[in-house]
Scaffold this motif. Structure first.
Motif, PDB file in Angstrom:
ATOM      1  N   LEU A   1       0.850  -1.201   0.000  1.00 23.46           N
ATOM      2  CA  LEU A   1       0.000   0.000   0.000  1.00 23.46           C
ATOM      3  C   LEU A   1       0.879   1.242   0.000  1.00 23.46           C
ATOM      4  N   ALA A   2       0.361   2.327  -0.587  1.00 23.78           N
ATOM      5  CA  ALA A   2       1.076   3.608  -0.521  1.00 23.78           C
ATOM      6  C   ALA A   2       0.083   4.742  -0.714  1.00 23.78           C
ATOM      7  N   PHE A   3       0.214   5.789   0.097  1.00 25.08           N
ATOM      8  CA  PHE A   3      -0.571   7.009  -0.084  1.00 25.08           C
ATOM      9  C   PHE A   3       0.186   7.964  -0.994  1.00 25.08           C
TER      10      PHE A   3
ATOM     11  N   THR B   1      -4.615  12.156  -1.310  1.00 27.86           N
ATOM     12  CA  THR B   1      -5.900  12.043  -2.024  1.00 27.86           C
ATOM     13  C   THR B   1      -6.059  10.695  -2.709  1.00 27.86           C
ATOM     14  N   ALA B   2      -4.975   9.935  -2.827  1.00 29.17           N
ATOM     15  CA  ALA B   2      -5.044   8.646  -3.511  1.00 29.17           C
ATOM     16  C   ALA B   2      -4.295   7.585  -2.709  1.00 29.17           C
ATOM     17  N   LEU B   3      -4.723   6.352  -2.904  1.00 29.45           N
ATOM     18  CA  LEU B   3      -4.083   5.194  -2.289  1.00 29.45           C
ATOM     19  C   LEU B   3      -3.790   4.200  -3.407  1.00 29.45           C
ATOM     20  N   ALA B   4      -2.568   3.700  -3.462  1.00 25.29           N
ATOM     21  CA  ALA B   4      -2.202   2.668  -4.434  1.00 25.29           C
ATOM     22  C   ALA B   4      -2.074   1.347  -3.701  1.00 25.29           C
ATOM     23  N   THR B   5      -2.574   0.287  -4.329  1.00 24.63           N
ATOM     24  CA  THR B   5      -2.492  -1.051  -3.755  1.00 24.63           C
ATOM     25  C   THR B   5      -1.927  -1.997  -4.813  1.00 24.63           C
TER      26      THR B   5
ATOM     27  N   ASN C   1      -9.395   6.508  -5.109  1.00 25.57           N
ATOM     28  CA  ASN C   1      -9.672   7.852  -4.610  1.00 25.57           C
ATOM     29  C   ASN C   1      -9.969   7.709  -3.130  1.00 25.57           C
ATOM     30  N   ARG C   2      -9.216   8.420  -2.292  1.00 27.15           N
ATOM     31  CA  ARG C   2      -9.351   8.246  -0.846  1.00 27.15           C
ATOM     32  C   ARG C   2     -10.716   8.653  -0.330  1.00 27.15           C
ATOM     33  N   SER C   3     -11.249   9.770  -0.789  1.00 25.94           N
ATOM     34  CA  SER C   3     -12.521  10.250  -0.232  1.00 25.94           C
ATOM     35  C   SER C   3     -13.723   9.453  -0.723  1.00 25.94           C
ATOM     36  N   SER C   4     -13.749   9.073  -1.999  1.00 21.30           N
ATOM     37  CA  SER C   4     -14.902   8.320  -2.513  1.00 21.30           C
ATOM     38  C   SER C   4     -14.714   6.812  -2.354  1.00 21.30           C
ATOM     39  N   ARG C   5     -13.491   6.381  -2.084  1.00 20.59           N
ATOM     40  CA  ARG C   5     -13.128   4.970  -1.969  1.00 20.59           C
ATOM     41  C   ARG C   5     -13.361   4.191  -3.259  1.00 20.59           C
TER      42      ARG C   5
ATOM     43  N   ILE D   1       5.396  -0.837  -3.087  1.00 16.34           N
ATOM     44  CA  ILE D   1       4.881   0.171  -4.015  1.00 16.34           C
ATOM     45  C   ILE D   1       5.065   1.560  -3.421  1.00 16.34           C
ATOM     46  N   THR D   2       5.293   2.545  -4.270  1.00 13.50           N
ATOM     47  CA  THR D   2       5.360   3.937  -3.818  1.00 13.50           C
ATOM     48  C   THR D   2       4.958   4.864  -4.956  1.00 13.50           C
ATOM     49  N   PHE D   3       4.378   5.995  -4.601  1.00 13.49           N
ATOM     50  CA  PHE D   3       4.146   7.056  -5.572  1.00 13.49           C
ATOM     51  C   PHE D   3       5.483   7.739  -5.825  1.00 13.49           C
ATOM     52  N   CYS D   4       5.754   8.051  -7.061  1.00 10.51           N
ATOM     53  CA  CYS D   4       6.963   8.799  -7.408  1.00 10.51           C
ATOM     54  C   CYS D   4       6.703  10.279  -7.161  1.00 10.51           C
ATOM     55  N   PRO D   5       7.731  11.099  -7.031  1.00 10.98           N
ATOM     56  CA  PRO D   5       7.548  12.533  -6.802  1.00 10.98           C
ATOM     57  C   PRO D   5       6.612  13.143  -7.854  1.00 10.98           C
ATOM     58  N   GLY D   6       5.660  13.947  -7.384  1.00  9.17           N
ATOM     59  CA  GLY D   6       4.668  14.543  -8.272  1.00  9.17           C
ATOM     60  C   GLY D   6       3.382  13.745  -8.362  1.00  9.17           C
ATOM     61  N   ASP D   7       3.387  12.529  -7.840  1.00  5.75           N
ATOM     62  CA  ASP D   7       2.200  11.660  -7.797  1.00  5.75           C
ATOM     63  C   ASP D   7       1.621  11.328  -9.168  1.00  5.75           C
ATOM     64  N   ARG D   8       2.440  11.388 -10.218  1.00  2.00           N
ATOM     65  CA  ARG D   8       1.950  11.052 -11.561  1.00  2.00           C
ATOM     66  C   ARG D   8       2.412   9.671 -12.016  1.00  2.00           C
ATOM     67  N   HIS D   9       3.290   9.066 -11.212  1.00  2.06           N
ATOM     68  CA  HIS D   9       3.824   7.750 -11.535  1.00  2.06           C
ATOM     69  C   HIS D   9       3.873   6.889 -10.276  1.00  2.06           C
ATOM     70  N   LEU D  10       3.903   5.581 -10.492  1.00  2.00           N
ATOM     71  CA  LEU D  10       4.092   4.623  -9.407  1.00  2.00           C
ATOM     72  C   LEU D  10       5.337   3.803  -9.698  1.00  2.00           C
TER      73      LEU D  10
END
Length: 174
Positions: A22-24, A29-33, A43-47, A61-70
């Motif tokens: 898992l990674a925020f 605003t987003a969670l990657a699994t 989407n964190r708020s709408s799930r 897993i991790t979000f890359c800087p800028g949250d546009r890549h994993l």
């Protein structure tokens, strides 16, 4: 000509196998699994699941800087990079000769470390590289150095100033 009629539709937003990592996103605003068959972004708020991408067996897993890549570490020894806008895997790098159990960003966000069953910690830098026959640049991972350890790596941590890193090993040492 026969006409096809849909008898029904199966919809399941979640993974088909156990979730391994898992990674925020940096703005929460987003969670990657990640699981054995796919990477999903929620989407964190709408799930709600907003993106599903076929992948190798995910272990970290991790979000890359800028949250546009994993960046995804896999059981097959690769690090896979995904573009969230297109949902495409932009790169798959043979990172380790065994499972990649750990993946952590450096504090300056310019790269990451991976740790594997092959008893190595590898240092990587992010780099934008042009695709063949195109002016479009994609995020890539460039291997910079390797650090040998006594046992398989199970976890990694990097200090806030990126000067130190800690390595957890299979023999219960750090």
């Amino acid at each position: 000509r026969e006409e096809l009629i849909a008898a029904g539709r199966l919809e399941k937003m979640g993974h088909r196998s156990d979730v391994r990592c898992l990674a925020f996103s940096s703005d929460n605003t987003a969670l990657a699994t990640g699981s054995s068959e796919a990477v999903k972004v929620w989407n964190r708020s709408s799930r709600a699941c907003v993106r599903t991408m076929a992948s190798g067996y995910c272990l970290a897993i991790t979000f890359c800087p800028g949250d546009r890549h994993l960046a995804v570490a896999t059981k097959g020894g690769t690090v896979e990079l995904y573009c969230l806008a297109s949902g495409e895997r932009t790169e798959s790098v043979a990172a380790h000769t065994g499972e990649v159990w750990a993946l952590v960003l450096t504090a300056d966000q310019r790269g990451f470390l991976t740790g594997g069953a092959d008893r190595t910690v590898k240092f990587w830098d992010f780099e934008l590289v042009a695709q063949e026959g195109s002016d479009v640049k994609v995020l890539s991972a460039i291997h910079r150095r390797t650090f040998q350890v006594e046992e398989g790596v199970t976890a990694l941590a990097v200090s806030p100033d990126s000067r130190l890193f800690a390595v957890a090993l299979l023999d219960s040492t750090v």
